[in-house]
Design a protein around this motif. Structure first.
Motif, short mmCIF file in Angstrom:
data_model
loop_
_atom_site.label_atom_id
_atom_site.label_comp_id
_atom_site.label_asym_id
_atom_site.label_seq_id
_atom_site.Cartn_x
_atom_site.Cartn_y
_atom_site.Cartn_z
N MET A 215 -2.88 -12.44 6.99
CA MET A 215 -2.03 -13.20 7.91
C MET A 215 -1.39 -14.39 7.20
SD MET A 215 -3.91 -13.10 11.62
CE MET A 215 -5.61 -13.32 11.12
N MET A 216 -2.15 -15.03 6.31
CA MET A 216 -1.59 -16.17 5.57
C MET A 216 -0.46 -15.73 4.65
SD MET A 216 -2.90 -19.09 6.31
CE MET A 216 -2.49 -20.04 4.88
N GLN A 217 -0.66 -14.64 3.89
CA GLN A 217 0.39 -14.21 2.98
C GLN A 217 1.59 -13.70 3.75
OE1 GLN A 217 1.78 -11.11 1.90
NE2 GLN A 217 0.66 -9.93 3.41
N ALA A 218 1.39 -13.08 4.92
CA ALA A 218 2.51 -12.60 5.73
C ALA A 218 3.32 -13.78 6.27
CB ALA A 218 2.02 -11.73 6.88
N ALA A 219 2.66 -14.88 6.57
CA ALA A 219 3.36 -16.06 7.06
C ALA A 219 4.31 -16.64 6.01
CB ALA A 219 2.35 -17.12 7.50
N PHE A 220 3.90 -16.56 4.75
CA PHE A 220 4.72 -17.14 3.69
C PHE A 220 5.72 -16.16 3.08
CE2 PHE A 220 1.07 -20.03 3.71
CZ PHE A 220 1.75 -21.24 3.84
N THR A 221 5.37 -14.89 3.04
CA THR A 221 6.25 -13.92 2.38
C THR A 221 7.05 -13.05 3.33
OG1 THR A 221 4.57 -12.18 2.29
CG2 THR A 221 4.60 -13.76 0.46
N GLY A 222 6.57 -12.90 4.56
CA GLY A 222 7.22 -12.02 5.51
C GLY A 222 6.85 -10.55 5.32
N PHE A 223 6.04 -10.25 4.32
CA PHE A 223 5.60 -8.88 4.05
C PHE A 223 4.29 -8.62 4.78
CE2 PHE A 223 2.91 -6.00 1.53
CZ PHE A 223 3.67 -4.85 1.63
N CYS A 224 4.28 -7.61 5.65
CA CYS A 224 3.09 -7.27 6.40
C CYS A 224 2.96 -5.75 6.48
CB CYS A 224 3.15 -7.86 7.80
SG CYS A 224 1.71 -7.50 8.81
N PRO A 225 1.94 -5.18 5.83
CA PRO A 225 1.76 -3.73 5.88
C PRO A 225 1.60 -3.19 7.30
CG PRO A 225 0.39 -4.68 4.16
CD PRO A 225 0.97 -5.82 4.93
#
Length: 67
Positions: free
Chosen positions: A40-50
């Motif tokens: 969830m943290m990386q998706a918040a910053f990158t917009g990439f969510c599997p």
């Protein structure tokens, strides 16, 4: 249900299931919660969510967070 809400519901489900598994099966299941939180943290910053890509492939309507 929009893509954003589906992703949030899935993340919440994963967290709740991992907490139950850690409580009743084995404490190592807490790492699933750690993984979900990190994702969830990386998706918040990158917009990439599997998960968003998977829900989109199943036909979820786009929301404003994941396109």
């Amino acid at each position: 249900m929009t893509l954003d809400r589906a992703v949030l519901a899935f993340a919440g489900f994963v967290v709740l299931v991992s907490i139950a598994l850690a409580q009743f099966v084995h404490p190592a299941w807490i790492w699933l919660t750690v993984f979900a939180g990190a994702n969830m943290m990386q998706a918040a910053f990158t917009g990439f969510c599997p998960a968003a890509m998977i829900f989109k492939a199943f036909g979820a309507k786009p929301g404003c967070a994941f396109k």
